[in-house]
Write a protein that holds these residues in place. Sequence first.
Motif, PDB file in Angstrom:
ATOM      1  N   PHE A  81       0.864  -1.174   0.000  1.00  0.00           N
ATOM      2  CA  PHE A  81       0.000   0.000   0.000  1.00  0.00           C
ATOM      3  C   PHE A  81       0.902   1.227   0.000  1.00  0.00           C
ATOM      4  O   PHE A  81       1.924   1.246   0.677  1.00  0.00           O
ATOM      5  N   GLY A  82       0.514   2.233  -0.747  1.00  0.00           N
ATOM      6  CA  GLY A  82       1.273   3.475  -0.735  1.00  0.00           C
ATOM      7  C   GLY A  82       0.370   4.675  -0.976  1.00  0.00           C
ATOM      8  O   GLY A  82      -0.595   4.595  -1.744  1.00  0.00           O
ATOM      9  N   TYR A  83       0.665   5.755  -0.289  1.00  0.00           N
ATOM     10  CA  TYR A  83      -0.056   7.009  -0.491  1.00  0.00           C
ATOM     11  C   TYR A  83       0.945   8.153  -0.355  1.00  0.00           C
ATOM     12  O   TYR A  83       1.775   8.154   0.553  1.00  0.00           O
ATOM     13  N   THR A  84       0.848   9.101  -1.266  1.00  0.00           N
ATOM     14  CA  THR A  84       1.630  10.330  -1.185  1.00  0.00           C
ATOM     15  C   THR A  84       0.683  11.492  -1.448  1.00  0.00           C
ATOM     16  O   THR A  84      -0.068  11.474  -2.432  1.00  0.00           O
ATOM     17  N   SER A  85       0.727  12.490  -0.583  1.00  0.00           N
ATOM     18  CA  SER A  85      -0.154  13.641  -0.764  1.00  0.00           C
ATOM     19  C   SER A  85       0.292  14.446  -1.994  1.00  0.00           C
ATOM     20  O   SER A  85       1.459  14.396  -2.393  1.00  0.00           O
TER      21      SER A  85
ATOM     22  N   THR B 171       3.646   4.100   3.420  1.00  0.00           N
ATOM     23  CA  THR B 171       3.714   2.822   2.718  1.00  0.00           C
ATOM     24  C   THR B 171       3.601   1.683   3.720  1.00  0.00           C
ATOM     25  O   THR B 171       3.981   1.833   4.889  1.00  0.00           O
ATOM     26  N   ALA B 172       3.093   0.564   3.251  1.00  0.00           N
ATOM     27  CA  ALA B 172       3.011  -0.653   4.060  1.00  0.00           C
ATOM     28  C   ALA B 172       3.170  -1.842   3.119  1.00  0.00           C
ATOM     29  O   ALA B 172       2.703  -1.808   1.978  1.00  0.00           O
TER      30      ALA B 172
ATOM     31  N   GLU C 131       6.249  -4.239   7.149  1.00  0.00           N
ATOM     32  CA  GLU C 131       6.994  -2.987   7.277  1.00  0.00           C
ATOM     33  C   GLU C 131       6.074  -1.811   6.973  1.00  0.00           C
ATOM     34  O   GLU C 131       5.358  -1.823   5.981  1.00  0.00           O
ATOM     35  N   LEU C 132       6.103  -0.804   7.858  1.00  0.00           N
ATOM     36  CA  LEU C 132       5.328   0.426   7.686  1.00  0.00           C
ATOM     37  C   LEU C 132       6.289   1.608   7.673  1.00  0.00           C
ATOM     38  O   LEU C 132       7.220   1.672   8.479  1.00  0.00           O
ATOM     39  N   ASN C 133       6.062   2.548   6.765  1.00  0.00           N
ATOM     40  CA  ASN C 133       6.862   3.768   6.668  1.00  0.00           C
ATOM     41  C   ASN C 133       5.946   4.972   6.613  1.00  0.00           C
ATOM     42  O   ASN C 133       4.913   4.933   5.942  1.00  0.00           O
ATOM     43  N   ALA C 134       6.342   6.042   7.294  1.00  0.00           N
ATOM     44  CA  ALA C 134       5.597   7.303   7.226  1.00  0.00           C
ATOM     45  C   ALA C 134       6.601   8.444   7.113  1.00  0.00           C
ATOM     46  O   ALA C 134       7.552   8.525   7.885  1.00  0.00           O
ATOM     47  N   ASN C 135       6.401   9.291   6.123  1.00  0.00           N
ATOM     48  CA  ASN C 135       7.234  10.465   5.906  1.00  0.00           C
ATOM     49  C   ASN C 135       6.360  11.705   6.026  1.00  0.00           C
ATOM     50  O   ASN C 135       5.271  11.762   5.454  1.00  0.00           O
ATOM     51  N   LEU C 136       6.849  12.703   6.746  1.00  0.00           N
ATOM     52  CA  LEU C 136       6.134  13.956   6.888  1.00  0.00           C
ATOM     53  C   LEU C 136       7.121  15.094   6.663  1.00  0.00           C
ATOM     54  O   LEU C 136       8.183  15.131   7.291  1.00  0.00           O
ATOM     55  N   ALA C 137       6.778  16.002   5.753  1.00  0.00           N
ATOM     56  CA  ALA C 137       7.652  17.128   5.430  1.00  0.00           C
ATOM     57  C   ALA C 137       6.810  18.384   5.298  1.00  0.00           C
ATOM     58  O   ALA C 137       5.599  18.331   5.069  1.00  0.00           O
TER      59      ALA C 137
END
Length: 167
Positions: A25-29, A40-41, A80-86
């Motif tokens: 799964f992936g999402y990008t704003s 992402t997961a 695996e889970l990833n989170a990016n915030l900028a």
Amino acid sequence: SLTNGVHGVKVFQNMGDATMMGFEFGYTSPDIYKWKLGVTAAVTQGTLAEGTLYTFDEQNNATGSEVIKNDPLAEIPPLELNANLAYKLMNGKIIPAVHFRYVAAQNRISEISLEPTSESFNLLDFRLTYHHNEVLSVVGGVNNMMNTAYTEHLNRRVLGTDYRIYE
């Protein structure tokens, strides 16, 4: 000729009927916002319908075997889970960002392959990007801000031990 102490050539072959299933799964704003979020997961599971577990003595001579049914496939990474915030400052010239990564423990391991389990871990990274112009950017940051000692499930072991090599 064989290298001294080597008993033969490693041969890779299919092990039989296996099934694999999983998801990503992936999402990008969208880029139009000042806040940028990415998530992402991914997870996969695999099972070997039937395989053979061999037992060995101290001299590595085969002493027996046992048929194992529904053995998990070896070397499958865990969830695996990833989170990016900028956030874009000064029209995107300066961008601070944080990255969080969670990797679950892998306890679904292959008995046939004598695969060891692996522990879960969390990582937190910080990055600061400065875009001077179209061709020059400067990036600095700190990885593993929580100073976590961790090993990936697919890390190789230290020879002669059951210990994985740390990242």
